[in-house]
Structure formats: C-alpha cells, structure tokens
Scaffold this active site. Structure first.
Site, PDB file in Angstrom:
ATOM      1  N   LYS A  22       0.851  -1.207   0.000  1.00 48.08           N
ATOM      2  CA  LYS A  22       0.000   0.000   0.000  1.00 48.08           C
ATOM      3  C   LYS A  22       0.883   1.253   0.000  1.00 48.08           C
ATOM      4  CE  LYS A  22      -1.737   1.546   4.070  1.00 48.08           C
ATOM      5  NZ  LYS A  22      -1.425   2.956   4.346  1.00 48.08           N
ATOM      6  N   ASN A  23       1.896   1.254   0.868  1.00 48.55           N
ATOM      7  CA  ASN A  23       2.679   2.476   1.028  1.00 48.55           C
ATOM      8  C   ASN A  23       3.658   2.737  -0.117  1.00 48.55           C
ATOM      9  OD1 ASN A  23       1.298   2.965   3.339  1.00 48.55           O
ATOM     10  ND2 ASN A  23       2.985   2.506   4.751  1.00 48.55           N
ATOM     11  N   CYS A 116      -4.946   8.345  10.074  1.00 49.14           N
ATOM     12  CA  CYS A 116      -5.111   7.670  11.363  1.00 49.14           C
ATOM     13  C   CYS A 116      -4.792   8.641  12.500  1.00 49.14           C
ATOM     14  CB  CYS A 116      -4.136   6.497  11.479  1.00 49.14           C
ATOM     15  SG  CYS A 116      -4.679   5.021  10.656  1.00 49.14           S
ATOM     16  N   ARG A 121       0.645  14.808  13.423  1.00 50.79           N
ATOM     17  CA  ARG A 121       1.283  14.446  12.155  1.00 50.79           C
ATOM     18  C   ARG A 121       1.327  15.663  11.257  1.00 50.79           C
ATOM     19  NH1 ARG A 121      -0.982   8.670  10.260  1.00 50.79           N
ATOM     20  NH2 ARG A 121       1.028   8.557   9.251  1.00 50.79           N
ATOM     21  N   ASP A 305       4.922   0.696  12.128  1.00 49.09           N
ATOM     22  CA  ASP A 305       3.683   0.074  11.640  1.00 49.09           C
ATOM     23  C   ASP A 305       3.530  -1.380  12.091  1.00 49.09           C
ATOM     24  OD1 ASP A 305       2.908   2.393  10.463  1.00 49.09           O
ATOM     25  OD2 ASP A 305       3.300   1.774   8.402  1.00 49.09           O
ATOM     26  N   ARG A 397      -8.467  -0.453   5.268  1.00 47.96           N
ATOM     27  CA  ARG A 397      -7.616   0.536   4.596  1.00 47.96           C
ATOM     28  C   ARG A 397      -6.274  -0.079   4.196  1.00 47.96           C
ATOM     29  NH1 ARG A 397      -6.295   5.400   8.125  1.00 47.96           N
ATOM     30  NH2 ARG A 397      -5.001   5.718   6.297  1.00 47.96           N
TER      31      ARG A 397
HETATM   32  C1  UD1 Z   1       4.542   6.826   6.319  1.00 53.33           C
HETATM   33  C2  UD1 Z   1       3.657   5.601   6.174  1.00 53.33           C
HETATM   34  C3  UD1 Z   1       3.122   5.172   7.536  1.00 53.33           C
HETATM   35  C4  UD1 Z   1       4.282   4.979   8.504  1.00 53.33           C
HETATM   36  C5  UD1 Z   1       5.195   6.191   8.539  1.00 53.33           C
HETATM   37  C6  UD1 Z   1       6.453   5.968   9.367  1.00 53.33           C
HETATM   38  C7  UD1 Z   1       2.706   5.913   3.974  1.00 53.33           C
HETATM   39  C8  UD1 Z   1       1.512   6.199   3.158  1.00 53.33           C
HETATM   40  N1  UD1 Z   1       2.548   5.948   5.297  1.00 53.33           N
HETATM   41  O1  UD1 Z   1       3.718   7.847   6.851  1.00 53.33           O
HETATM   42  O2  UD1 Z   1       2.405   3.953   7.372  1.00 53.33           O
HETATM   43  O3  UD1 Z   1       3.758   4.769   9.809  1.00 53.33           O
HETATM   44  O4  UD1 Z   1       5.623   6.529   7.198  1.00 53.33           O
HETATM   45  O5  UD1 Z   1       7.149   4.858   8.896  1.00 53.33           O
HETATM   46  O6  UD1 Z   1       3.776   5.643   3.463  1.00 53.33           O
HETATM   47  N2  UD1 Z   1       6.615  14.574  10.594  1.00 53.33           N
HETATM   48  C9  UD1 Z   1       6.780  15.900  10.892  1.00 53.33           C
HETATM   49  N3  UD1 Z   1       6.618  16.809   9.872  1.00 53.33           N
HETATM   50  C10 UD1 Z   1       6.304  16.422   8.590  1.00 53.33           C
HETATM   51  C11 UD1 Z   1       6.157  15.062   8.316  1.00 53.33           C
HETATM   52  C12 UD1 Z   1       6.319  14.146   9.334  1.00 53.33           C
HETATM   53  O7  UD1 Z   1       7.045  16.265  12.013  1.00 53.33           O
HETATM   54  O8  UD1 Z   1       6.184  17.291   7.725  1.00 53.33           O
HETATM   55  C13 UD1 Z   1       6.756  13.591  11.672  1.00 53.33           C
HETATM   56  C14 UD1 Z   1       5.457  12.842  11.919  1.00 53.33           C
HETATM   57  O9  UD1 Z   1       4.600  13.568  12.762  1.00 53.33           O
HETATM   58  C15 UD1 Z   1       5.949  11.575  12.554  1.00 53.33           C
HETATM   59  C16 UD1 Z   1       7.281  11.342  11.838  1.00 53.33           C
HETATM   60  O10 UD1 Z   1       7.657  12.582  11.276  1.00 53.33           O
HETATM   61  O11 UD1 Z   1       6.172  11.759  13.918  1.00 53.33           O
HETATM   62  C17 UD1 Z   1       7.228  10.283  10.758  1.00 53.33           C
HETATM   63  O12 UD1 Z   1       6.294  10.665   9.776  1.00 53.33           O
HETATM   64  P1  UD1 Z   1       6.468  10.295   8.238  1.00 53.33           P
HETATM   65  O13 UD1 Z   1       7.715   9.519   8.050  1.00 53.33           O
HETATM   66  O14 UD1 Z   1       6.271  11.537   7.450  1.00 53.33           O
HETATM   67  O15 UD1 Z   1       5.239   9.341   8.023  1.00 53.33           O
HETATM   68  P2  UD1 Z   1       4.223   9.356   6.812  1.00 53.33           P
HETATM   69  O16 UD1 Z   1       4.931   9.615   5.544  1.00 53.33           O
HETATM   70  O17 UD1 Z   1       3.044  10.189   7.170  1.00 53.33           O
END
Ligand code: UD1
Length: 430
Positions: A22-23, A116, A121, A305, A397
């Site tokens: 999915k990701n 979620c 986030r 995850d 999902r």
């Molecule tokens: C992706 C995955 C999700 C997984 C996560 C971490 C997808 C669709 N989803 O989510 O399943 O749990 O990686 O492996 O691929 N953060 C910030 N600022 C930002 C972006 C992120 O502070 O602009 C923080 C987030 O709040 C979190 C951390 O960084 O604490 C990790 O987030 P991120 O790696 O961005 O996760 P996603 O890409 O949302």
C-alpha cells in the site's frame, strides 16, 4: 457496519501470498500526475486507501482504469484543481499529490490532510521542501496553497527528520525542477527506493535512494512507464506475528526478506524460527515466546507500523518487554483494547511495559487505527473464546482480504454485518 468475529485458538499453517505494498502504491499513483503519458502499475492492492487515492486523482482530471492485475493512470487531461476536503480527510497520504501538482502545474491547493489518529502528524517538512524549491506558500481556512508560476528550482534540502512522505513529495517535485536538488537526511524506506525506480523509468534522474542523501537532476518532462510495486513488508510482518502467536507454521510468498531484517531479528530473539529464502519466509514456533525490548525507528530500524502487532505477540510472551515508540506520539491506542482481552500493559511516556500473561480472553474490541486493528486480529487469533473487532474500516484501509487469507491458514474469522449501534460508537476519520 461490519465487524470481524474471530474464534481464537487455531494454529495457523500453510502458505499465504503477500500483496503489493500500500505504502509504495500510494506515491506511485501520485507520481502519475507528473506526466501526460500513461503509468501502468502492477501489484497495486485493492484497498480503501488505494481507491481514495484514485478518486483523488480522478477529481483533478486523471483517468484511472483497473485491468487484470494492473492499474493504468492517464493524467493527460489533469489540471490544477482544488481537491475536496471530504476525500483528503480520509487519508494523510493524500498530501502526496501536492508535490507532483506543484511540479507539473506550478499550483497546488490542498486541504490539510487527515489520516489515522496516531498523534501529531504535521506537514511542515513537506512545506519546507516546497518553499526551498521556490514555491510561495499560504494557508487559510484549513487549506494550503502552493504556487510556483515559473516552475520549481533546485535546492539543497535538509530534513530535520527522515519523513517518508516529505521525502517522497520532495523527490517528485524535484524530478521536474530546474537543476539538481539534494535531499539530506532523507528517509531510507524501501518504498522510497521503489518510488525512485518508478521515477527513473519515467525519465527522472535520481541517485542515492535508499541512503540518507538523494540527488535528483530535474528534467523538462517525464513520460509514461510500467512498474510493479514491491511487496507489502508490513502485511508480511503482520502475518509473521499471526504465525508466531498461534505457534503456527506459515510460509509467506512474495516477500523481500531484506526489507524485513529488523522484524526477522526480533522474531528470532523471541525464540521464533524464521527461515529465509529468496522471496519466501517460513515462520514457525512451538513454544511460548520470550520477552524482548523493541524500539521503533525510521528504516532500517524496527517499523512503527508493526509495533502494535508485536505488542499483541509480546502480551503472551514469558517475562516483561518494553516497547518504545519513537516515531509517532500517541500510538498506543491499542493498549486499552489489548488490556480488555487480559493483557497486562502499562504506558510510561513513550514506552509500554508489557508483562506477558498466560492467556488472552476473547472480548469485543475496537480498531482505533489501521495497525491497532491488525494487532487486535492477531491477539484474537490466540485468545480463548471469541473476539469481535468493530471499526474494521480501519483494517480494510491496509489489509487485502484479511479474513480470507487468515482463514486459508486455518483461522476462524467471519465478517459480519451488524446494526450500527452494536458496531462502532465512533468511526474516527481514517
Ligand atoms: C509513512 C507511512 C506510515 C508509517 C510512517 C512511518 C505511507 C503512506 N505511510 O507515513 O504507514 O507509519 O511513514 O514509517 O507511506 N513529521 C513531521 N513533519 C512532517 C512530516 C512528518 O514532524 O512534515 C513527523 C510525523 O509527525 C511523525 C514522523 O515525522 O512523527 C514520521 O512521519 P512520516 O515519516 O512523514 O510518516 P508518513 O509519511 O506520514
């Protein structure tokens, strides 16, 4: 309203084929916006999040067609339209279309994303990358607007945290920017490498994906491509915990074992037997697992995850385990539900202290997010009696045919339609 009714106690055995990730599929679908050509993706799983992403692309003029084993996306008629809040609130990964829209059209207007409810986030890292590439940003009434009328330019971007989504958005934006962009402290997840492989097939010049420094030389335009997404390492890890918790013997097909190095190491530490072939993993266990400590980290560390599913497994292990969640705050919502099944877990800040118990008891429980829901299914497989999981929209999902796959291994799971008041009290935004 649907629920999953699980009769616990069956030992899982047999073979299960893991779906495409999915990701990896979500950014690959978003990448189709970068070109007028057709992007053909194989292995994309039929999941609610994927359908949401397709709907989102269709809302900006993309044609999405499902054929046998293939999703074809044609963004030839796409245009820079505002995306609807009702679609974007369902899924945080919706924001992945911002980078491609901005790069191709010089404009993106998106509602702040949902997803979620697993802690704060933010999207600041995505926005910092766009801004460094010359986009003008403004925010009002819950919408973010990004403009780059003369196109994006190259930049040297340092991520304060190796965010997966921000790295993907920046890679897609940089693919059409003028000049050479460097992403430092970039995420190293296999899904990043998969996106780089797709972008390269589309004509992008990307070097270093899978390391902390990614270099992207922008090109004037990208073309169509065909690509097969990588297997879902989180689905695989979930079935590995299901095999271990039921003291089963399960062979997983369509896996890339090197994507699961941390997971395999932890299972072995628990005393579970894991045998690795080129694209197969066999997980078997005959005895009670030992307690282990786990700390979630960005890849190649232990994936956040799979934290909830391992908590379910460790709640039946011998001894005390400490699970520390460093990636997301508030990702312990499954603790209360596991406790209702008889688990002994205490939260202490970012750690959960899991004291292994002899047995779990089936109970009505609620999936509070995608992976929490998977953990409850895993726990229910080993619990005495029946577990009914409500709010399973979250599970759908991210898991394709979950009850069919587990039942083919000997589980006893029925999907039931129940009146709304018996189902979820509150279906949180997913
Ligand atoms: C992706 C995955 C999700 C997984 C996560 C971490 C997808 C669709 N989803 O989510 O399943 O749990 O990686 O492996 O691929 N953060 C910030 N600022 C930002 C972006 C992120 O502070 O602009 C923080 C987030 O709040 C979190 C951390 O960084 O604490 C990790 O987030 P991120 O790696 O961005 O996760 P996603 O890409 O949302």
């Amino acid at each position: 309203m649907e629920t999953l009714l699980i009769k616990g106690g069956a030992r899982l055995s047999g073979q299960v084929v893991i779906s495409g990730a999915k990701n990896a599929s979500l950014p690959a679908i978003a990448a189709a916006l970068l070109t007028e050509g057709t992007v053909n993706l194989s292995g994309v799983p039929g999941l609610h999040d994927i359908f949401t992403m397709c709907e989102l692309l269709e809302s900006v003029g993309v044609t999405a067609k499902w054929g046998p084993g293939c999703l074809s996306l044609d963004a030839g008629e796409a245009s820079p339209r505002e995306t609807s809040y009702s679609l974007v609130r369902r899924m945080r990964a919706s924001f992945l279309i911002a980078g491609p829209m901005l790069a191709r059209f010089g404009f993106a207007r998106m509602p702040m994303p949902g997803g979620c409810a697993i802690g704060s986030r933010p999207i600041d890292l995505h926005l910092k990358a766009f801004s460094a590439m010359g986009a003008e940003l403004s925010a009002e009434s819950g919408y973010i607007q990004a403009r780059a009328p003369k196109g994006l330019r190259s930049a040297h971007i340092y991520f304060d945290y190796p965010s997966v989504g921000a790295t993907e958005n920046a890679m897609m934006a940089a693919a059409l920017a003028k000049g050479s962009t460097i992403l430092e402290n970039a995420a190293r997840e296999p899904e990043i490498v998969d996106l780089a492989n797709l972008l390269t097939k589309m004509g992008a010049k990307v070097v270093g994906a899978g390391t902390g420094v990614i270099r992207i030389q922008g090109v004037d335009e990208l073309g169509g491509a065909s690509h097969t997404v990588i297997p879902d390492r989180i689905e695989a890890g979930t079935y590995m915990t299901a095999a271990a918790i039921t003291k089963g013997d399960v062979i997983l097909g369509n896996v890339v074992p090197e994507h699961l190095t941390a997971v395999i190491a932890k299972l072995r530490e628990l005393g579970v037997c894991v045998e690795v072939e080129e694209s197969e993993i066999r997980v078997s266990s005959e005895t009670r697992s030992r307690a282990v400590d786990i700390k979630t980290m960005p890849y190649p560390g232990f994936p956040t995850d799979l934290q909830a599913q391992f908590m379910a497994l460790l709640s039946l292990a011998e001894g005390m385990s400490i699970i520390t969640e460093t990636v997301f705050e508030n990702r312990f919502m499954h603790v209360d539900e596991l406790t209702r099944m008889g688990a002994k877990i205490k939260i202490d800040g970012r750690s959960a202290l899991v004291e292994g118990v002899d047995k779990l008891s089936g109970a009505p429980v609620s999936a509070t997010d995608l992976r929490a829901g998977a953990a409850l299914v895993v726990a229910g497989l080993a619990a005495c009696g029946e577990t009914e999981v409500v709010n399973i929209g979250h599970i759908d999902r991210g898991y394709e045919h979950i009850e069919e796959k587990l039942n083919s291994l000997g589980a006893n799971i029925v999907r039931r339609s129940v009146p709304k008041e018996r189902g979820a009290s509150a279906q949180t935004a997913s």
